[in-house]
Design an enzyme around this catalytic site. Sequence first.
Site, PDB file in Angstrom:
ATOM      1  N   GLY A   1       0.831  -1.191   0.000  1.00 34.95           N
ATOM      2  CA  GLY A   1       0.000   0.000   0.000  1.00 34.95           C
ATOM      3  C   GLY A   1       0.869   1.246   0.000  1.00 34.95           C
ATOM      4  O   GLY A   1       2.055   1.201   0.345  1.00 34.95           O
ATOM      5  N   CYS A   2       0.276   2.385  -0.368  1.00 37.22           N
ATOM      6  CA  CYS A   2       1.068   3.614  -0.451  1.00 37.22           C
ATOM      7  C   CYS A   2       1.591   4.027   0.915  1.00 37.22           C
ATOM      8  O   CYS A   2       2.805   4.174   1.117  1.00 37.22           O
ATOM      9  CB  CYS A   2       0.262   4.730  -1.110  1.00 37.22           C
ATOM     10  N   TYR A   3       0.699   4.195   1.898  1.00 36.38           N
ATOM     11  CA  TYR A   3       1.155   4.598   3.233  1.00 36.38           C
ATOM     12  C   TYR A   3       2.087   3.558   3.865  1.00 36.38           C
ATOM     13  O   TYR A   3       3.121   3.917   4.444  1.00 36.38           O
ATOM     14  CB  TYR A   3      -0.041   4.835   4.156  1.00 36.38           C
TER      15      TYR A   3
ATOM     16  N   THR B   1       4.187   1.666   2.521  1.00 31.29           N
ATOM     17  CA  THR B   1       5.523   1.727   1.918  1.00 31.29           C
ATOM     18  C   THR B   1       6.436   2.632   2.740  1.00 31.29           C
ATOM     19  O   THR B   1       7.564   2.257   3.085  1.00 31.29           O
ATOM     20  CB  THR B   1       5.431   2.240   0.472  1.00 31.29           C
TER      21      THR B   1
ATOM     22  N   PHE C   1       7.345  10.543  -0.860  1.00 31.03           N
ATOM     23  CA  PHE C   1       7.308   9.757  -2.096  1.00 31.03           C
ATOM     24  C   PHE C   1       5.989  10.023  -2.811  1.00 31.03           C
ATOM     25  O   PHE C   1       5.081  10.645  -2.259  1.00 31.03           O
ATOM     26  CB  PHE C   1       7.481   8.261  -1.817  1.00 31.03           C
TER      27      PHE C   1
END
Length: 313
Positions: free
Chosen positions: A116-118, A120, A287
């Site tokens: 997942g984005c968070y 990461t 990011f």
Amino acid sequence: MRTPIVFIDGDQGTTGLQIHARLQGRTDLQLLTLPEAERKHPQRRSDAINSADIALLCLPDDAAREAVSAIRNPALRVIDASSAHRTTPGWVYGLPELDERQAERIALAKRVSNPGCYPTGAIALLRPLVQAGLLPADYPLSIHAMSGYSGGGRAAVERHEQPGAQRAPTLQMYGLELAHKHVPEIQLHAGLAARPVFLPGYAAYRQGIVLSIPLQLRLLPGQIRAEHLQACLEQHYQGARHVTVAPLHQQGPASPLDPEALNDSNDLRLSVYANPEHGQVLLTAVFDNLGKGASGAAVQNLELMLAALQAQG
């Protein structure tokens, strides 16, 4: 060796569109997508996924599970960009920088779950420190993250970019019930024994994430200082192509963090900010939620798989 077939299932969503754009024009793979009229046809999707060498699933969780259940081709490799399989036994977690052997595991895996984005950013900061014994696994962690509105998917993009966008919120915090679906993923892959508090939000810019984790040095074992945390992160990511660790900051004014600084890249920048006088440290990650947080990471994992296929002849 024949050209590998790569099927994108769900190529009209935010992540799928980005992956498609990143792969457009490649001559080392054959990109397979379905016409609009066939995208929701179960048999057409099943035929497509089973004809591929590698499938990229850019689908809601339930649809991703349905796609996996339709697989009949034993040689098919899958990269799932949904959150359906991120804590599922037997699936390899698609963060190549997790440890020194993770890229190899991804390259050879049949089933890879894209992070997942968070998670990461959170896992990239926490896991090396937990593994090194610098951060107790049961530390009472709080994680705060702000993402561009594209993190909310197609509906959020339309709210901010279609007519009437002036009514879209400038800033909104969510996950206030403290039960965000990313928390189990963060806890598992960061090696945490205690569930962290996670508070995410969306702001009125398109893409990019700033994630931060505060630490109290008095709650860490021994006489750990910010320099130890910094050295651990630097050692872990030494030579990493897509992850950099900024110099330790603990004196004088600090420049603001720009969530859009790494947009349109697959890069992740980690930083340690310290106030020695007060014994406090802030870990941060910057990011692109559509890059290293989604499509960029999926393409990075795809590259590892393609290299393995080529090596196998």
